[in-house]
Write a protein that holds these residues in place. Structure first.
Motif, PDB file in Angstrom:
ATOM      1  N   LEU A 112     -15.925  -1.643   9.005  1.00 25.25           N
ATOM      2  CA  LEU A 112     -15.829  -0.244   8.721  1.00 25.25           C
ATOM      3  C   LEU A 112     -16.237   0.788   9.776  1.00 25.25           C
ATOM      4  CD1 LEU A 112     -19.153   0.675   6.571  1.00 25.25           C
ATOM      5  CD2 LEU A 112     -18.682  -1.562   7.612  1.00 25.25           C
ATOM      6  N   GLY A 113     -15.785   1.970   9.550  1.00 19.58           N
ATOM      7  CA  GLY A 113     -15.909   2.895  10.752  1.00 19.58           C
ATOM      8  C   GLY A 113     -17.332   3.205  11.133  1.00 19.58           C
ATOM      9  N   LEU A 114     -18.403   3.173  10.207  1.00 24.83           N
ATOM     10  CA  LEU A 114     -19.776   3.550  10.797  1.00 24.83           C
ATOM     11  C   LEU A 114     -20.341   2.146  11.708  1.00 24.83           C
ATOM     12  CD1 LEU A 114     -21.278   4.897   7.649  1.00 24.83           C
ATOM     13  CD2 LEU A 114     -20.739   6.027   9.777  1.00 24.83           C
ATOM     14  N   LEU A 115     -19.534   1.218  11.801  1.00 28.48           N
ATOM     15  CA  LEU A 115     -20.264  -0.024  12.430  1.00 28.48           C
ATOM     16  C   LEU A 115     -19.280  -0.253  13.305  1.00 28.48           C
ATOM     17  CD1 LEU A 115     -21.565  -2.281   9.755  1.00 28.48           C
ATOM     18  CD2 LEU A 115     -22.752  -0.684  11.239  1.00 28.48           C
ATOM     19  N   GLN A 116     -17.876   0.406  13.772  1.00 23.70           N
ATOM     20  CA  GLN A 116     -16.927   0.107  14.847  1.00 23.70           C
ATOM     21  C   GLN A 116     -17.446   0.331  16.148  1.00 23.70           C
ATOM     22  OE1 GLN A 116     -13.368   1.879  13.643  1.00 23.70           O
ATOM     23  NE2 GLN A 116     -13.069   0.666  11.735  1.00 23.70           N
ATOM     24  N   LEU A 164     -13.889 -11.039  10.323  1.00 27.64           N
ATOM     25  CA  LEU A 164     -14.200 -11.649  11.576  1.00 27.64           C
ATOM     26  C   LEU A 164     -13.107 -12.582  12.478  1.00 27.64           C
ATOM     27  CD1 LEU A 164     -17.543 -13.256  10.558  1.00 27.64           C
ATOM     28  CD2 LEU A 164     -17.017 -10.899  11.361  1.00 27.64           C
ATOM     29  N   HIS A 165     -11.957 -12.693  11.671  1.00 27.53           N
ATOM     30  CA  HIS A 165     -10.630 -13.424  12.112  1.00 27.53           C
ATOM     31  C   HIS A 165      -9.570 -12.744  12.208  1.00 27.53           C
ATOM     32  CE1 HIS A 165     -13.040 -17.005  11.339  1.00 27.53           C
ATOM     33  NE2 HIS A 165     -13.464 -16.716  10.116  1.00 27.53           N
ATOM     34  N   LEU A 166      -9.426 -11.397  11.856  1.00 27.81           N
ATOM     35  CA  LEU A 166      -8.142 -10.504  11.991  1.00 27.81           C
ATOM     36  C   LEU A 166      -8.420  -9.880  13.507  1.00 27.81           C
ATOM     37  CD1 LEU A 166      -5.922  -9.221  10.599  1.00 27.81           C
ATOM     38  CD2 LEU A 166      -7.230  -7.435   9.977  1.00 27.81           C
ATOM     39  N   GLU A 167      -7.494 -10.484  14.354  1.00 30.77           N
ATOM     40  CA  GLU A 167      -7.927 -10.167  15.667  1.00 30.77           C
ATOM     41  C   GLU A 167      -7.346  -8.740  15.974  1.00 30.77           C
ATOM     42  OE1 GLU A 167      -6.214 -12.039  19.929  1.00 30.77           O
ATOM     43  OE2 GLU A 167      -7.372 -13.195  18.262  1.00 30.77           O
ATOM     44  N   ILE A 168      -8.049  -7.686  15.737  1.00 28.89           N
ATOM     45  CA  ILE A 168      -7.714  -6.285  16.225  1.00 28.89           C
ATOM     46  C   ILE A 168      -7.983  -5.983  17.761  1.00 28.89           C
ATOM     47  CG2 ILE A 168      -8.333  -3.825  15.655  1.00 28.89           C
ATOM     48  CD1 ILE A 168      -8.697  -4.752  12.606  1.00 28.89           C
ATOM     49  N   LEU A 178     -17.907  -8.042  17.619  1.00 27.09           N
ATOM     50  CA  LEU A 178     -19.137  -8.818  16.888  1.00 27.09           C
ATOM     51  C   LEU A 178     -20.289  -8.757  17.674  1.00 27.09           C
ATOM     52  CD1 LEU A 178     -16.668 -12.077  15.925  1.00 27.09           C
ATOM     53  CD2 LEU A 178     -17.201  -9.996  14.845  1.00 27.09           C
ATOM     54  N   ALA A 179     -20.298  -8.476  18.859  1.00 25.64           N
ATOM     55  CA  ALA A 179     -21.621  -8.236  19.633  1.00 25.64           C
ATOM     56  C   ALA A 179     -22.365  -7.056  19.184  1.00 25.64           C
ATOM     57  CB  ALA A 179     -21.561  -8.046  21.067  1.00 25.64           C
ATOM     58  N   ARG A 263     -21.932 -14.700  14.982  1.00 30.01           N
ATOM     59  CA  ARG A 263     -22.107 -15.334  16.301  1.00 30.01           C
ATOM     60  C   ARG A 263     -21.565 -16.687  16.646  1.00 30.01           C
ATOM     61  NH1 ARG A 263     -27.221 -15.245  16.046  1.00 30.01           N
ATOM     62  NH2 ARG A 263     -27.577 -13.434  17.509  1.00 30.01           N
ATOM     63  N   ARG A 264     -21.333 -17.481  15.621  1.00 31.01           N
ATOM     64  CA  ARG A 264     -20.306 -18.589  15.964  1.00 31.01           C
ATOM     65  C   ARG A 264     -18.805 -18.378  15.961  1.00 31.01           C
ATOM     66  NH1 ARG A 264     -21.912 -21.044  11.645  1.00 31.01           N
ATOM     67  NH2 ARG A 264     -20.152 -20.991  10.155  1.00 31.01           N
ATOM     68  N   ALA A 265     -18.536 -17.121  15.151  1.00 27.16           N
ATOM     69  CA  ALA A 265     -17.091 -16.688  15.294  1.00 27.16           C
ATOM     70  C   ALA A 265     -16.887 -15.970  16.665  1.00 27.16           C
ATOM     71  CB  ALA A 265     -16.653 -15.694  14.121  1.00 27.16           C
ATOM     72  N   ARG A 266     -17.753 -15.412  17.352  1.00 28.56           N
ATOM     73  CA  ARG A 266     -17.476 -14.825  18.516  1.00 28.56           C
ATOM     74  C   ARG A 266     -17.526 -16.135  19.656  1.00 28.56           C
ATOM     75  NH1 ARG A 266     -20.964 -12.443  22.961  1.00 28.56           N
ATOM     76  NH2 ARG A 266     -19.927 -10.588  23.733  1.00 28.56           N
ATOM     77  N   GLU A 267     -18.392 -17.109  19.487  1.00 28.49           N
ATOM     78  CA  GLU A 267     -18.268 -18.070  20.393  1.00 28.49           C
ATOM     79  C   GLU A 267     -16.787 -18.826  20.370  1.00 28.49           C
ATOM     80  OE1 GLU A 267     -21.478 -20.518  19.382  1.00 28.49           O
ATOM     81  OE2 GLU A 267     -23.108 -19.008  20.056  1.00 28.49           O
ATOM     82  N   GLU A 268     -16.630 -19.151  19.070  1.00 30.33           N
ATOM     83  CA  GLU A 268     -15.707 -20.420  18.839  1.00 30.33           C
ATOM     84  C   GLU A 268     -13.930 -19.552  18.846  1.00 30.33           C
ATOM     85  OE1 GLU A 268     -16.541 -22.429  15.410  1.00 30.33           O
ATOM     86  OE2 GLU A 268     -18.354 -23.357  16.235  1.00 30.33           O
TER      87      GLU A 268
END
Length: 275
Positions: A112-116, A164-168, A178-179, A263-268
């Motif tokens: 969402l926008g507030l966390l982008q 986490l998987h939709l690669e925008i 993700l960081a 964290r795992r999604a970011r790494e892998e």
């Protein structure tokens, strides 16, 4: 091209900002280029802001206040400017964000926008329309200043694992996004839970929604569709969505487990190890 002498300072907050910037600059005896050098921006950018062709940022405004001795005037005014540049149908939502004591958000497919992060916001906003992209991105990011208030709202976000998987924007943008989510891990006022794909059927299958809670005012539910927003304080809708949100939070991972999954999604997935 708009001519500064033709600017009507009452036409909009952006026009007023430009009018005042030129007035204070000239009173200080500075050219646009000289002021730009002081602010570490180009004189061209100063001119574009003075002629209401460019939206100022909070950072520009803070520097202008310091350089021109305006006692925070531009920093206060930029809030109005940025809010006025939001789509008309969304301006009420920005007001709800500023007034709320607690916000609950469920998102089905993206952050969402507030966390982008800036790059993620730019990629989302530019998916179909590249016009004025930098200005529109700055306007969206300015909403996040709600977390800098003296008493910011308590914020709860339930985020589908799909986001986490939709690669925008590509792997680099996703690593940064993700960081950014992980940067809130120890902030007790900003809480992020991930609803795992393994949860299966859940209470949010109808779609994304937000809940805004206020001190002394009724809770408001907000949903949106293409080009329009739908805030409502209807008691039945609020009751239904509040129950759905409770079930979503119960089905989501804990805060710590959510951070581990991010964290795992970011790494892998995006190829960058995180300590």
């Amino acid at each position: 091209m708009t001519h500064i002498n033709a600017l009507d300072p009452g036409a909009s907050p952006l026009d007023y900002y430009g009018f005042e910037l030129r007035r204070h600059r000239e009173a200080a005896g500075l050219t646009q280029r000289q002021l730009g050098d002081i602010l570490n921006y180009t004189g061209s950018l100063v001119g574009q802001i003075e002629t209401a062709r460019k939206v100022p940022t909070p950072e520009f405004s803070e520097r202008a206040d310091a350089a021109l001795g305006t006692d925070g005037m531009f920093s206060r005014l930029v809030e109005l400017v940025l809010r006025s540049r939001l789509p008309a149908w969304f301006q009420q939502v920005a007001e709800l964000e500023m007034r709320a004591t607690e916000i609950g958000s469920f998102q089905t497919h993206m952050v969402l926008g507030l966390l982008q992060s800036p790059a993620y916001a730019r990629a989302v906003l530019g998916a179909l329309d590249q016009s004025d992209l930098e200005d529109r991105t700055a306007v969206r990011l300015a909403r996040q200043r709600v977390f800098e208030k003296g008493e910011p709202p308590v914020f709860w976000a339930v985020l589908s694992e799909a986001a986490l998987h939709l690669e925008i924007g590509g792997p680099g943008v996703m690593r940064e996004q993700l960081a950014h989510l992980l940067s809130f891990e120890n902030n007790p006022r900003i809480n992020i839970q991930v609803l795992p794909l393994s949860a299966g059927a859940h209470a949010g299958l109808t779609g994304s929604f937000d809940l805004y809670h206020f001190a002394g005012d009724p809770t408001i539910v907000y949903t949106e569709s293409y080009g329009s927003g739908h805030p409502t304080a209807n008691p039945d809708t609020v009751k239904n969505c509040s129950l759905r949100y409770d079930h979503l939070r119960a089905a989501a991972l804990s805060l710590k487990d959510s951070a581990r999954l991010i964290r795992r999604a970011r790494e892998e997935r995006y190829g960058d190890a995180v300590a």
